[in-house]
Design an enzyme around this catalytic site. Sequence first.
Site, PDB file in Angstrom:
ATOM      1  N   LYS A  52       5.764 -90.342  12.213  1.00  0.00           N
ATOM      2  CA  LYS A  52       6.568 -91.361  11.526  1.00  0.00           C
ATOM      3  C   LYS A  52       5.752 -92.596  11.160  1.00  0.00           C
ATOM      4  O   LYS A  52       5.937 -93.163  10.087  1.00  0.00           O
ATOM      5  CB  LYS A  52       7.768 -91.754  12.368  1.00  0.00           C
ATOM      6  CG  LYS A  52       7.442 -92.483  13.661  1.00  0.00           C
ATOM      7  CD  LYS A  52       8.706 -92.844  14.418  1.00  0.00           C
ATOM      8  CE  LYS A  52       8.395 -93.569  15.712  1.00  0.00           C
ATOM      9  NZ  LYS A  52       7.791 -94.897  15.501  1.00  0.00           N
ATOM     10  N   THR A  53       4.827 -93.002  12.063  1.00  0.00           N
ATOM     11  CA  THR A  53       4.023 -94.192  11.773  1.00  0.00           C
ATOM     12  C   THR A  53       3.091 -93.933  10.598  1.00  0.00           C
ATOM     13  O   THR A  53       2.864 -94.811   9.754  1.00  0.00           O
ATOM     14  CB  THR A  53       3.214 -94.612  13.012  1.00  0.00           C
ATOM     15  OG1 THR A  53       4.105 -94.783  14.119  1.00  0.00           O
ATOM     16  CG2 THR A  53       2.483 -95.914  12.764  1.00  0.00           C
ATOM     17  N   ASP A 255      11.138 -99.573  11.427  1.00  0.00           N
ATOM     18  CA  ASP A 255      10.803 -98.523  12.386  1.00  0.00           C
ATOM     19  C   ASP A 255      11.920 -98.407  13.428  1.00  0.00           C
ATOM     20  O   ASP A 255      12.581 -99.393  13.752  1.00  0.00           O
ATOM     21  CB  ASP A 255       9.474 -98.863  13.070  1.00  0.00           C
ATOM     22  CG  ASP A 255       8.966 -97.751  13.965  1.00  0.00           C
ATOM     23  OD1 ASP A 255       9.276 -96.577  13.693  1.00  0.00           O
ATOM     24  OD2 ASP A 255       8.252 -98.053  14.937  1.00  0.00           O
ATOM     25  N   GLU A 256      12.131 -97.187  13.966  1.00  0.00           N
ATOM     26  CA  GLU A 256      13.102 -96.938  15.040  1.00  0.00           C
ATOM     27  C   GLU A 256      14.499 -97.442  14.667  1.00  0.00           C
ATOM     28  O   GLU A 256      15.174 -98.121  15.447  1.00  0.00           O
ATOM     29  CB  GLU A 256      12.634 -97.599  16.350  1.00  0.00           C
ATOM     30  CG  GLU A 256      11.257 -97.162  16.824  1.00  0.00           C
ATOM     31  CD  GLU A 256      11.230 -95.755  17.422  1.00  0.00           C
ATOM     32  OE1 GLU A 256      12.241 -95.027  17.290  1.00  0.00           O
ATOM     33  OE2 GLU A 256      10.195 -95.382  18.007  1.00  0.00           O
ATOM     34  N   GLN A 286      17.015 -89.338  19.212  1.00  0.00           N
ATOM     35  CA  GLN A 286      16.312 -90.117  20.231  1.00  0.00           C
ATOM     36  C   GLN A 286      16.948 -91.489  20.454  1.00  0.00           C
ATOM     37  O   GLN A 286      16.291 -92.419  20.922  1.00  0.00           O
ATOM     38  CB  GLN A 286      14.836 -90.286  19.838  1.00  0.00           C
ATOM     39  CG  GLN A 286      14.072 -88.968  19.760  1.00  0.00           C
ATOM     40  CD  GLN A 286      12.583 -89.191  19.558  1.00  0.00           C
ATOM     41  OE1 GLN A 286      11.851 -89.573  20.456  1.00  0.00           O
ATOM     42  NE2 GLN A 286      12.134 -88.942  18.335  1.00  0.00           N
ATOM     43  N   ARG A 628       8.279 -85.247  25.405  1.00  0.00           N
ATOM     44  CA  ARG A 628       7.103 -86.037  25.785  1.00  0.00           C
ATOM     45  C   ARG A 628       5.917 -85.125  26.112  1.00  0.00           C
ATOM     46  O   ARG A 628       4.779 -85.577  26.155  1.00  0.00           O
ATOM     47  CB  ARG A 628       7.380 -86.896  27.020  1.00  0.00           C
ATOM     48  CG  ARG A 628       8.482 -87.949  26.920  1.00  0.00           C
ATOM     49  CD  ARG A 628       8.390 -88.795  25.703  1.00  0.00           C
ATOM     50  NE  ARG A 628       9.207 -88.232  24.629  1.00  0.00           N
ATOM     51  CZ  ARG A 628       9.121 -88.586  23.352  1.00  0.00           C
ATOM     52  NH1 ARG A 628       8.233 -89.473  22.965  1.00  0.00           N
ATOM     53  NH2 ARG A 628       9.901 -88.020  22.442  1.00  0.00           N
TER      54      ARG A 628
END
Length: 672
Positions: A52-53, A255-256, A286, A628
């Site tokens: 995503k970044t 973001d997020e 998430q 994770r």
Amino acid sequence: MIAALDPLAALPAVHFPSFPSDDILSSLTPTQREAALATGPVLALAGAGTGKTTTLTASIALRIIAGVAPRNILAVTFTNKTARQLRVRLTDVLGADQLPSWVGTFHSLAARMLRMEPSLAGLRDNFQVLDADDSKRVLKRTMDALSMLTKRAEGVDPLKTVGNAISRLKDNLVHPDHAASAIEAWIAAAQAAGRRVDVDTLRLVATVYPAYQRELIETNSADYGDLLLWTTGAMLDDENTRRRFANLFAGIWVDEYQDISLALYYWLYLLAKDHRNIFVVGDDDQSIFSFRGSDIRYIRRFRNDYSDATVVRLEENFRSTGHILTAANAIIAGDRNRLGKTLYTNAGLGLPIQILEFDSPDEEAHAIVADMRRQNARGVPWGDMACLYRSSHISRAVEDALIRNSVGYVLVGDQAYYHKAEIKDALALLRLSLFPDDHASDDSCRRMLNTPMRGLGPKAEETIADHARATGRTMLQACEDPPLKRAQRQAAQMFAATIRLCAAQPGESLSDQLHRVLHNTGYLNHWRNARSDDAQSRVESLQEFVALTGSFPDAVTLFEHAALASARASDEDAKDRVTLMTIHAAKGLEFPLVYLPGWEDGILPSAKSVAQGLEAEERRLAYVAITRAKRLCTITHTRFRHGRPMEFSPYLSELPRHCYHPGWLGHVRLLR
């Protein structure tokens, strides 16, 4: 005041020069490229580990290359770490001279806006932004002035309770003058839904909040909640103010997005209202921070807010193996309201998830640490391993097993077990009862002299200490005839007598000794009767510690063990350590090996959260936990915990049989 600006034109037609945008696009997958090239409202549904970044960076860089001035770019995220990472990546692509100036966290950028017009919050130039500790001091001063710290209906720590409630009000854009009506509405809604609510505390907050805010204004200060409350509130209330701020930007990158609150939602919506060039990255799968005010509904209603939005699903995972993703996909599929996507990888199936059952938490912890040692012997660095858990109390057994095996670890976002106040208090009482006439116990006596409160404050403590030094006696001996006023003298003598009565008995176990001193001094009942939010967890921690002492042959071994544990946990210079943290704290991180203890019904999902109607969020938490892991994921559960029989987590029943192995895989090497 900000001078009125002419409305900025919409983003120019996209025209990407051959260099360097070709290099940017060539590094993206087809779906990442689709998202980065899209204009207008864009929702990039970015699953765990899907880059995503990278996509966010590419989208911003391409707009600047196309002609949007860097000063008109707003790029916002939640953490300083992510903001720094975004700035570094943009600098690498564009050069320092083309770096947007409005890149940062929500609160830092809102503070920058408020400094342009501090009068919006009733503040003056050069106001200070208070951190959590400073805010607590102002709140304490306010409540002291109102004589409200003595009103204990809200619990042992009214500052924490009232402070959290004020933060929640600000996150929900409730003006101090409207606090009373908002709180009465909360009370009515909770009672109608059959939820327990502390009416006295909430009504106390309605009085304290306006007074606290007046104190902030008088000292020309703002807390974190103010930064969004006043900028967003001003834009909602006044169209000219909204335009002044909105006209600063030609495009907004977020973001997020799944973690935004009501205040953040309106802040972004009002800034993007005119040009509608808003690019958001998020993953409703998430969304796990509702307790912080995050609301999953905002990402799920994005297409309602922007009917012409482009929605791109980033589903290729670059982090985990196929079996790990299969398990995660199976669990999250149970959330029927999700926007929907299915993670996949081209990295192969990898190793199946290991699922193991144990009789007790201690057996579970020792098995986990034994496997960590096996993996390390095979060449896996300790730093590649993480143990993630739903609740902090699960870490105790794992910490202890790591210490016993001389394995270094770092506890992230929580207090190490032997650093907890109640454990240090218990150790002090135990030492004092076993060695009352040893000067090595003087610090223990100082620590527990007025805990629980006996009217022996700092001045009385120093008087007793001076008396001990003058007579060459220990602190406890000095308590038996201290030069104090009558009431304090009697309190000190009673404390000393109680400790004396708790002297070790022949044949008595260390556990029995500790239980007796905790009970006789009133320390255990102090926490049993407390009404603070953490009182029950402290009682459970003490009960667990009493049981733990039974595994030590003598007190000296226990004290050495505790000292070693404290040294390990605080050794910030140590490298290559196992990571211990809650699943919430692990959000955004990744590790080659992940161990997930405590997968039992009532823990994951949490019984408390399910009772509050948050089962879907617990499911998302399980999804986050599994994703994770990069190469190997190990899930464990126990038949008994805290003396109660346990059933395994219902999420384990949803895993496809081919993606997990019941038991240890044996002598296999971790795929690198």
